[in-house]
Design an enzyme around this catalytic site. Structure first.
Site, PDB file in Angstrom:
ATOM      1  N   GLU A   1       8.274  -1.140   5.405  1.00 27.00           N
ATOM      2  CA  GLU A   1       9.086   0.013   4.763  1.00 27.00           C
ATOM      3  C   GLU A   1      10.159   0.496   5.781  1.00 27.00           C
ATOM      4  OE1 GLU A   1       6.628   3.339   3.738  1.00 27.00           O
ATOM      5  OE2 GLU A   1       8.388   4.619   3.121  1.00 27.00           O
TER       6      GLU A   1
ATOM      7  N   LYS B   1       2.978   3.812  13.061  1.00 30.19           N
ATOM      8  CA  LYS B   1       4.582   4.404  13.301  1.00 30.19           C
ATOM      9  C   LYS B   1       4.574   5.850  13.540  1.00 30.19           C
ATOM     10  CE  LYS B   1       6.073   1.298   9.691  1.00 30.19           C
ATOM     11  NZ  LYS B   1       6.926   1.105   8.453  1.00 30.19           N
TER      12      LYS B   1
ATOM     13  N   ARG C   1      -5.734  -6.099  10.222  1.00 29.40           N
ATOM     14  CA  ARG C   1      -4.739  -5.715  10.910  1.00 29.40           C
ATOM     15  C   ARG C   1      -4.866  -6.017  12.389  1.00 29.40           C
ATOM     16  NH1 ARG C   1      -2.457  -1.149   9.530  1.00 29.40           N
ATOM     17  NH2 ARG C   1      -1.809  -0.205  11.335  1.00 29.40           N
TER      18      ARG C   1
HETATM   19  P1  ATP Z   1       2.263   1.597  10.195  1.00 33.20           P
HETATM   20  O1  ATP Z   1       0.672   1.651   9.991  1.00 33.20           O
HETATM   21  O2  ATP Z   1       2.645   1.456  11.386  1.00 33.20           O
HETATM   22  O3  ATP Z   1       2.933   2.882   9.653  1.00 33.20           O
HETATM   23  P2  ATP Z   1       2.954   0.359   8.043  1.00 33.20           P
HETATM   24  O4  ATP Z   1       1.871  -0.589   7.453  1.00 33.20           O
HETATM   25  O5  ATP Z   1       3.177   1.511   7.316  1.00 33.20           O
HETATM   26  O6  ATP Z   1       2.921   0.505   9.618  1.00 33.20           O
HETATM   27  P3  ATP Z   1       5.069  -1.156   6.910  1.00 33.20           P
HETATM   28  O7  ATP Z   1       6.330  -1.126   6.881  1.00 33.20           O
HETATM   29  O8  ATP Z   1       4.229  -0.859   5.467  1.00 33.20           O
HETATM   30  O9  ATP Z   1       4.280  -0.544   8.025  1.00 33.20           O
HETATM   31  O10 ATP Z   1       4.629  -2.596   7.235  1.00 33.20           O
HETATM   32  C1  ATP Z   1       5.007  -3.983   6.783  1.00 33.20           C
HETATM   33  C2  ATP Z   1       3.816  -5.162   6.976  1.00 33.20           C
HETATM   34  O11 ATP Z   1       3.367  -5.085   8.205  1.00 33.20           O
HETATM   35  C3  ATP Z   1       2.857  -5.054   5.799  1.00 33.20           C
HETATM   36  O12 ATP Z   1       2.614  -5.982   5.367  1.00 33.20           O
HETATM   37  C4  ATP Z   1       1.660  -4.482   6.655  1.00 33.20           C
HETATM   38  O13 ATP Z   1       0.791  -4.885   6.219  1.00 33.20           O
HETATM   39  C5  ATP Z   1       1.988  -5.257   8.107  1.00 33.20           C
HETATM   40  N1  ATP Z   1       1.468  -4.477   9.305  1.00 33.20           N
HETATM   41  C6  ATP Z   1       1.616  -3.176   9.715  1.00 33.20           C
HETATM   42  N2  ATP Z   1       0.959  -2.892  10.493  1.00 33.20           N
HETATM   43  C7  ATP Z   1       0.309  -3.992  11.160  1.00 33.20           C
HETATM   44  C8  ATP Z   1      -0.820  -4.474  12.062  1.00 33.20           C
HETATM   45  N3  ATP Z   1      -1.203  -3.432  12.884  1.00 33.20           N
HETATM   46  N4  ATP Z   1      -1.407  -5.681  12.039  1.00 33.20           N
HETATM   47  C9  ATP Z   1      -0.749  -6.516  10.982  1.00 33.20           C
HETATM   48  N5  ATP Z   1       0.072  -6.030  10.044  1.00 33.20           N
HETATM   49  C10 ATP Z   1       0.642  -5.145  10.079  1.00 33.20           C
END
Ligand code: ATP
Ligand code: MG
Length: 589
Positions: free
Chosen positions: A56, A301, A291
């Site tokens: 996102e 984020k 994760r």
């Molecule tokens: P955050 O938790 O930091 O806000 P998010 O999951 O909202 O991150 P996205 O932009 O939705 O961020 O993430 C894009 C992709 O990265 C998703 O498929 C998510 O599963 C993966 N992702 C995000 N954080 C991690 C992590 N700590 N380990 C592995 N994959 C991750």
């Protein structure tokens, strides 16, 4: 590396099973996201699998995202597939073009490409808002969705709890035609935000709360960074994501464990859309992995944004940040991050990875490529009192050289001059040495690395008794690389930089950003776990040639670790280095 040489994991097993069974063998692909008819009219899909990385665009990528990027792009590479970069931009309030650009740059920097066979596989969920709207209408017509006009409070109350079933909305059984009319009015902007939502009609008594008639569309009078003011209703992520996967012909939709409870809705939605002839079959399937949790940093984020907004760090690219822009500025290489991702692997159980695993991957990469250099981080002057006697003049500069890399002769040699006055590390002189100390001490012998053996004769102190200068005599005929070098045996070798020719530089020494391994464990405010000494700036001396190093160049400063010329602040003649990481073993002798 060939895919067969990589350690297997549950995702590889699933993909190999699907390939063996030909699950996705007969798909067609339109070349871009499309509905069922669009793909049916396309070519047989040359990609054996399709994965996607779906950020996102509401912030900068961090080390957790790197795990997901390496995983999705890596699996596609290994199995003859394609990985798409998809912006999941369905939430207009938080998304910006700035983040889109930064994400594109960092995925490229990590070494991955969504252009395959001349076709770009970079997509935006927002390009398919029309189709998502069509899907929603089709569900309403099929009796699988309804417009709910309960207030937010009633909706929440009627959802039930983990132990109690939910209560049907009074609007649940309204006629499809009436819902459709209301939904069209929502789209036309005739109803205020929060006055009604579109919900899927599944089961208010389901033990999985995500199946208790989840909201799939809501009203938001918000400007979208790509679609502008075209829409005032936006699909929920849980509705848009499966549809995007299907439109892009994704085969294996890999996400983190927190989406496990959403999988039944993912399946429910796509099975109905396949049945209704809207999306292509065979449809994608969702698989979850753990994760990345990394000690001594935060990878959310929202928290990273707070660190930036409140000035706890200098910005998203502060070298202490676990963002990819921060890690790059710190001196991390794309290769080291890919190596890290490979080493940690994937599993289905949440765990914490120690920060040292990341640092070790970096060392293992930099060790093979970083040229060596001498630097003195805590300078103390050493004067060679018999210099004029030995070389004829105090101004004489004696040329010395060393391999740029001890194991890679093809990297050539580096040259620097030894002079009558040099900088040494303050800790390399002790008037009263502890047992086993083999560096400079009155009467003792030590080798100036790549130079000569010297005998310490004493020191000078200031009024407070602090040592300000060490005195020594050089032993002629002991120069490194000459036949006399081994004539005098010494137990200690110390690094040095010429005081008259060395370059002054600024060095930033970093420690962990947080003092606690799990900064937000046990409900603690993560800010209270910040390490107050995470950055220290020192004035140092480096080999003369380093003043002209290009920004972004890596070095191993002998004894001190790996350093990088700062991407932003370093300039020829005004060198600034970041310590990327320390050496594994500290200088023990
Ligand atoms: P955050 O938790 O930091 O806000 P998010 O999951 O909202 O991150 P996205 O932009 O939705 O961020 O993430 C894009 C992709 O990265 C998703 O498929 C998510 O599963 C993966 N992702 C995000 N954080 C991690 C992590 N700590 N380990 C592995 N994959 C991750
Ligand atoms: Mg998310």
């Amino acid at each position: 590396m060939d895919s067969t040489e990589k350690p297997s994991n549950f995702l590889r097993q699933i993909i190999e099973r699907d390939l063996a069974q030909g699950t996705y063998a007969n798909r067609r692909f339109a070349g871009h996201p499309a509905d069922a008819a669009g793909h049916a009219a396309g070519q047989p899909d040359a990609a054996r699998i399709r994965t996607r990385f779906p950020p996102e665009p509401n912030g900068y990528l961090h080390i957790g995202h790197a795990k997901s990027i390496c995983l999705n792009f890596g699996l596609a590479q290994d199995y003859g597939g394609v990985c798409h970069l998809r912006f999941d931009d369905t939430n207009p309030e938080k998304e910006e073009q700035e983040y889109v650009d930064a994400i594109v740059e960092m995925v490229r920097w990590l070494g991955f490409d969504w252009n395959v066979g001349g076709v770009s596989h970079l997509f935006y969920a927002s390009d398919d808002f029309d189709f998502m709207y069509r899907c929603a209408c089709a569900l309403i017509e099929d009796g699988l969705a309804y417009v709910d006009e309960q207030g937010a409070d009633d909706m929440r109350r009627n959802r039930g709890t983990l132990t109690e079933p939910g209560v049907d909305s009074p609007w649940r059984d309204r006629l499809a035609a009436e819902s459709l009319e209301r939904f069209e009015q929502m789209r036309a902007g005739e109803h205020p935000e929060g006055s009604m939502v579109l919900r899927a009609k599944i089961d208010m008594a389901s033990p999985n709360i995500n199946l208790r008639d989840p909201v799939i569309y809501r009203i938001r009078f918000a400007h979208h960074h790509r679609t502008g003011d075209t829409w005032c209703i936006y699909p929920m992520y849980t509705f848009a994501h499966p549809i995007e996967d299907a439109m892009e012909c994704i085969t294996h939709s890999i996400c983190t464990l927190e989406f496990e409870d959403q999988r039944p809705f993912y399946d429910w939605l796509l099975d109905h859309l396949v049945r209704l002839g809207l999306v292509a079959s065979p449809r994608p399937h969702q698989y979850e992995f753990a994760r990345l949790n990394l000690t001594y940093v935060v990878t959310s984020k929202r928290r990273l944004a707070q660190l930036v907004a409140e000035g706890h760090v200098d910005g998203w690219d502060d070298p202490r940040m676990p963002t990819l822009v921060g890690l790059r500025r710190r001196g991390y290489t794309p290769e080291s991050l890919r190596l890290f991702a490979e080493r940690i692997g994937v599993s289905k159980a949440d765990s914490w990875i120690d920060y040292s695993v990341l640092e070790q991957a970096l060392r293992d990469d930099l060790d093979t490529r970083a040229p060596r250099a001498m630097a003195v981080l805590d300078p103390l002057e050493l004067q060679l009192t018999n210099w004029a006697e030995v070389f004829g003049s105090t101004a004489h500069a004696e040329p010395c050289s060393a391999p740029a890399h001890p194991a890679r002769p093809e990297m050539g040699r580096r040259s620097f001059d030894l002079t009558a006055r040099v900088w040494i590390e303050r800790e390399d002189f002790k008037e009263a040495p502890p047992k086993g100390y083999h560096r400079l001490t009155p009467g003792g012998l030590v080798r100036l690395k790549y130079g000569y053996v010297v005998r310490c004769t004493g020191c000078e102190k200031d009024a407070e008794g602090r040592v300000v200068k060490v005195l020594a005599e050089l032993l002629p005929d002991t120069k490194s690389g000459t036949s006399g070098a081994d004539a005098v045996k010494v137990k200690g070798v110390i690094t040095w930089v010429s005081a008259s020719l060395g370059a002054a530089a600024q060095v930033r020494l970093f420690d962990r950003l947080f003092a606690q391994a799990q900064p937000d464990a046990g409900g603690r405010d993560f800010l209270s776990a910040l390490n107050p000494r995470s950055r220290q700036t020192v004035q140092v001396y480096v080999e003369p040639a380093l003043a002209g190093a290009p920004a972004g160049a890596w070095f191993q400063f002998e004894r001190h670790g790996y350093f990088v010329a700062d991407r932003i602040d370093h300039a020829p003649g005004r060198p600034v280095f970041n310590r990327t990481t320390t050496l594994k073993d500290s200088w023990g002798r």
